[in-house]
Enzyme design. Sequence first.
Site, PDB file in Angstrom:
ATOM      1  N   THR A 110      -2.324  -5.548  -7.178  1.00 20.19           N
ATOM      2  CA  THR A 110      -2.142  -4.218  -7.754  1.00 20.19           C
ATOM      3  C   THR A 110      -1.002  -3.483  -7.060  1.00 20.19           C
ATOM      4  OG1 THR A 110      -3.835  -3.483  -6.221  1.00 20.19           O
ATOM      5  CG2 THR A 110      -4.539  -3.818  -8.488  1.00 20.19           C
ATOM      6  N   SER A 150       8.790 -19.533  19.700  1.00 17.00           N
ATOM      7  CA  SER A 150       7.422 -19.334  19.217  1.00 17.00           C
ATOM      8  C   SER A 150       6.482 -20.351  19.847  1.00 17.00           C
ATOM      9  CB  SER A 150       7.365 -19.472  17.698  1.00 17.00           C
ATOM     10  OG  SER A 150       6.003 -19.561  17.310  1.00 17.00           O
ATOM     11  N   GLY A 206      -1.019 -20.208   7.197  1.00 11.67           N
ATOM     12  CA  GLY A 206      -1.216 -20.389   5.755  1.00 11.67           C
ATOM     13  C   GLY A 206      -2.531 -19.842   5.239  1.00 11.67           C
ATOM     14  N   SER A 244      -1.776 -12.607   6.291  1.00  7.04           N
ATOM     15  CA  SER A 244      -0.558 -11.846   6.588  1.00  7.04           C
ATOM     16  C   SER A 244       0.072 -12.107   7.948  1.00  7.04           C
ATOM     17  CB  SER A 244      -0.810 -10.343   6.441  1.00  7.04           C
ATOM     18  OG  SER A 244      -1.024 -10.053   5.111  1.00  7.04           O
ATOM     19  N   GLU A 295      11.407  -8.690   3.669  1.00  6.70           N
ATOM     20  CA  GLU A 295      10.752  -9.856   3.053  1.00  6.70           C
ATOM     21  C   GLU A 295      11.250 -10.059   1.614  1.00  6.70           C
ATOM     22  OE1 GLU A 295       6.765 -10.647   4.171  1.00  6.70           O
ATOM     23  OE2 GLU A 295       6.474 -12.080   2.538  1.00  6.70           O
ATOM     24  N   ASP A 308       0.542  -5.517   2.689  1.00  8.16           N
ATOM     25  CA  ASP A 308       0.333  -6.236   3.953  1.00  8.16           C
ATOM     26  C   ASP A 308       0.998  -5.514   5.115  1.00  8.16           C
ATOM     27  OD1 ASP A 308      -0.677  -7.950   2.098  1.00  8.16           O
ATOM     28  OD2 ASP A 308       0.835  -9.509   2.369  1.00  8.16           O
TER      29      ASP A 308
HETATM   30  C1  GLA Z   1       0.402 -10.887  -0.941  1.00  9.87           C
HETATM   31  C2  GLA Z   1       1.496  -9.818  -0.966  1.00  9.87           C
HETATM   32  C3  GLA Z   1       0.906  -8.418  -1.140  1.00  9.87           C
HETATM   33  C4  GLA Z   1      -0.081  -8.377  -2.314  1.00  9.87           C
HETATM   34  C5  GLA Z   1      -1.069  -9.532  -2.247  1.00  9.87           C
HETATM   35  C6  GLA Z   1      -1.931  -9.613  -3.473  1.00  9.87           C
HETATM   36  O1  GLA Z   1      -0.370 -10.741   0.213  1.00  9.87           O
HETATM   37  O2  GLA Z   1       2.263  -9.862   0.213  1.00  9.87           O
HETATM   38  O3  GLA Z   1       1.938  -7.483  -1.297  1.00  9.87           O
HETATM   39  O4  GLA Z   1       0.589  -8.355  -3.531  1.00  9.87           O
HETATM   40  O5  GLA Z   1      -0.418 -10.776  -2.087  1.00  9.87           O
HETATM   41  O6  GLA Z   1      -2.760  -8.523  -3.566  1.00  9.87           O
END
Ligand code: GLA
Length: 387
Positions: free
Chosen positions: A35, A67, A124, A128, A162, A174
């Site tokens: 959304t 890293s 993965g 985030s 990004e 995120d």
């Molecule tokens: C990824 C994107 C977010 C969001 C979600 C889905 O995490 O980085 O911006 O769109 O998917 O809700």
Amino acid sequence: MKEKLLEKFRELYGSAEGVSVYFAPGRVNMIGEHTDYNGGHVFPCALTIGTYMAVKKRQDRKLRFYSMNFEKLGVLESAIDGIEPEDAAEWTNYPKGVMWAFAGRGFLMDCGLDMVIYGNIPAGSGLSSSASLEVVTGFMLKEQYGFAVSNIDIALIGQYSENNFNGMNCGIMDQFASAMGKKDHAIFLNTADLSYEYAPLVLDGAKILITNSNVKHKLVDSKYNERRSESETALQELQEVIGIKTLGDLSEEQFDTYQSAIKDEIRRKRAKHAVYENRRTIRAVEALKNNDIALFGELMNASHVSLRDDYEVSCEEIDVLVDEAWKVDGVIGSRITGGGFGGCTVSIVKDEAIDAFRQQVGAAYTERTGNTADFYVVDIGDGPSVL
Ligand code: GLA
């Protein structure tokens, strides 16, 4: 953790004197998926896991990255001038993208840096790790160079880099969750104008559980970008018949009335998800305020069905996890979380059902898919910090 990074720093760069260590969290989204680039609401919270960064300024204009998650790559070197995306730069394309985006806004680094990075978000997993790396970089730049930016600016710069440096057209959720996280609270964010509100998320007699499917399907970024452009086309079609700025402006009833303006069946399903999911998110936060966790859980379940059938961003493994979770007594709600095509589910589970959940869902998942799931009870943490 700080000691671990300092020790590595000493080993690689000779001394850890004058080194600062920063942290930014990952996130889990409770509801409001796909959304955030449709002008809708999201409801994520920051985790206590995330990305750590130890840094020290250099006398010259070199950047040295290391890293602890990709030790084989060794120290990757570049310079603060002429930063551009390169395959050979591997994961450093994320922090470099943030430095590039700061420079584009006139925030110029006057010297280079030595850095050691470590992330404890499972790779993965859709929790985030990239946003937390962007936010820790932005926060570090602000602290080290005195750049006058707020945490919301850091989130926006992270998203910008990004989108424009790494080629992933993500929304703001995120980076916002990482930069603005608050212990024991979720963030009810309206992505249309970035107004937000913190809602306490300590549940009486229940916990939030993340289940990692440990699968990540290929082409995640390109499928994500495809969903985004399908939604944008559907919006343009709707704009021919109704004056809206985003799909988030529509109620379910309005969508049902005007949906025939969308000429393609798939795009109609995508737009339906965006509209209905936004309304579900608003209702879910109301339910939480009214202490109606059962309704919150039902809305989570409906969110999953919509992401599975209309937005089509789930996958077999995740559907098995959710299906098995729904069978466990004491599960209030369960759904896919994050971008999709693998990654994690989020569930609300009564305290007394947590052991049964791990056992039943874990065993059935392995039996049905051959994979092993991991489970984590969520601890909601704060945004970025200096350690
Ligand atoms: C990824 C994107 C977010 C969001 C979600 C889905 O995490 O980085 O911006 O769109 O998917 O809700």
